[in-house]
Motif scaffolding. Structure first.
Motif: not given
Ligand code: MG
Ligand code: ADP
Length: 455
Positions: A158, A212-213
């Motif tokens: 992140t 993200d993710d």
């Molecule tokens: Mg993260």
């Protein structure tokens, strides 16, 4: 009612956390809940302390109703949750349904200003990922597209994706940085509100998409479909896409093949857990940024103790500094040892404070055997049973993998651990003696939690 009044806010929150832990995924829990505290409860308002605005925003937006549900039985049916960051109240966002109606925030408002390249320490574990990130940030859409970064929790994914966003935004790129979870929520809302066209236009008009993710998207067919089209539209017009994930595309479960193959079009880089030198460098950098003078021997001690991930490393440093501050002195080795002793040292990557060593010792005690016998080669009936119980309990009580459990018990392989766990699982159903024995040991390991997992 009176028993409620006797509980402190922290005690109430501890119970609620126990409840929440089984309702959200492990990484989610670790990231967002592990550093929260129960601050106060008054007039139906329950105040939860969180480490930063980011956590406050995330919990506010995504977990508020779940949290309130878990508090209802412990407080009152009208309980409302408020998040507080470092003592300041976090301005709650409107309820979820309202947010759908409000226009989206400017693209880069969600970038964390601390997550920049300058504060990202480079080491063997992340050199390639950092270099690739820097190069797409400087020349978006021209080098690797998409850039796919994967790695375990707390290793800097992140941080890196926000750093890319900030650098590109500084160069006047119109950036959207979002999580796959947020993307999904937004998409679902757009379907509900019948404005999928707006949703598509918003994403079509940007210069760079940071997600993200992405693992979160797997198995959500409609979202995958929508992401697939977004991806194609952006990619066809050379706009940069950066994706992070906890695993490489080829091992992502439930991901549609056509998305998987697209993720593999560009460059795939991983981030590994930091080695000792890198951990030390990160600690030095964090201490400097905090403006705290921490002696080298203390940093070295923390770097040796907190091994698995950078989030845990930061947590350990903060803890040591907080202890020193409480004692109104500068951090010393003695304080560091004290501050880290009860968070399990090397095992800080697990959310719990129960470690395999504690379990092995408790089991050995209960069978009046030595710890060495349990991790050794003895194969008499008692020792073998005790060893199986230890494996079973470690599996139950911690997040250790089968491999790690095998290692802790004298380098046995994962299959041996699986067999032991299966056997114990079957045996406790037919042997009251065994069941009681397990209860006793569990009570020993965690006096408060009792033996819920065996009930
Ligand atoms: Mg993260
Ligand atoms: P992930 O997204 O991989 O779970 P994060 O990016 O949230 O991990 O990182 C966890 C914490 O560790 C953050 O506070 C981040 O700033 C810090 N961190 C991670 N990698 C580095 C690094 N290389 N240098 C400095 N801090 C880092």
């Amino acid at each position: 009612m009176s028993s409620i009044n006797r509980r402190t806010p922290q005690e109430i929150w501890d119970i609620a956390l126990g409840d929440l832990q089984v309702q959200v995924s492990k990484p989610n829990f670790r990231t967002w809940f592990s550093k929260t505290v129960g601050i106060s409860y008054q007039d139906n308002q329950f105040v939860i302390g969180v480490p930063n605005t980011f956590a406050a925003e995330y919990l506010e937006k995504n977990q508020r109703s779940l949290i309130e549900k878990s508090l209802v039985g412990l407080t009152s049916p009208q309980v409302k949750v408020v998040f507080r960051v470092n003592g300041k109240l976090h301005q709650p966002l409107p309820d979820k349904d309202d947010t759908v109606m409000t226009p989206p925030p400017p693209a880069f408002t969600r970038l964390n200003p601390n997550y920049v390249f300058d504060s990202f320490v480079e080491g063997n574990a992340n050199r390639l990922a950092r270099a690739a990130a820097l190069s797409v940030a400087q020349t978006p859409g021209q080098v690797y597209n998409p850039l796919f970064i994967y790695g375990g929790a707390g290793l800097g994914k992140t941080h890196l994706i926000h750093a890319i966003g900030q650098q590109a935004a500084a160069n006047h790129f119109n950036v959207i940085c979002t999580s796959a979870e947020q993307f999904t929520n937004e998409f679902v809302a757009s379907v509900r509100e019948r404005n999928t066209e707006d949703f598509r236009n918003k994403y079509r008009s940007i210069g760079m998409l940071l997600i993200d993710d992405i693992q979160f998207i797997g198995g959500k067919e409609q979202t995958e479909e929508s992401f697939f089209h977004t991806f194609n539209e952006l990619h066809n017009t050379n706009r940069q896409i950066v994706i992070t994930s906890d695993c490489p595309p080829k091992t992502m479960p439930l991901l549609e093949e056509r998305l998987r193959s697209r993720f593999e079009w560009g460059l795939i880089v991983d981030i590994q857990p930091p080695d000792y030198e890198m951990r030390l460098a990160i600690l030095q950098s964090k201490a400097r940024r905090k403006g705290v003078n921490v002696p080298k021997e203390v940093l070295e001690y923390i770097a040796r103790e907190a091994q698995n991930n950078i989030r845990a490393l930061e947590g350990s440093l903060n803890r040591v500094c907080a202890f020193a501050k409480l004692l109104q002195t500068t951090p010393t080795l003695e304080i560091a040892v004290k501050a880290l002793e009860d968070i399990g040292g090397k095992d800080t990557a697990t959310p719990d404070d129960v470690t395999p060593t504690m379990i092995i010792e408790a089991v050995a005690d209960s069978f009046q055997l030595s710890r060495d016998a349990l991790v050794g080669r003895e194969r008499d009936k008692d020792t073998a049973l005790a060893r199986r119980l230890a494996m079973y309990l470690i599996r139950q009580e911690t997040n250790y993998s089968l491999d790690q459990i095998g290692q802790a018990l004298g380098n046995r392989d994962a299959a041996a651990v699986t067999n032991a766990c299966k056997k114990v699982g079957n045996d406790i159903n037919v042997s009251p003696f065994l069941k009681r024995k397990l209860h006793d040991i569990q009570r020993h390991i965690r006096p408060k939690a009792g033996s819920a997992s065996l009930a």
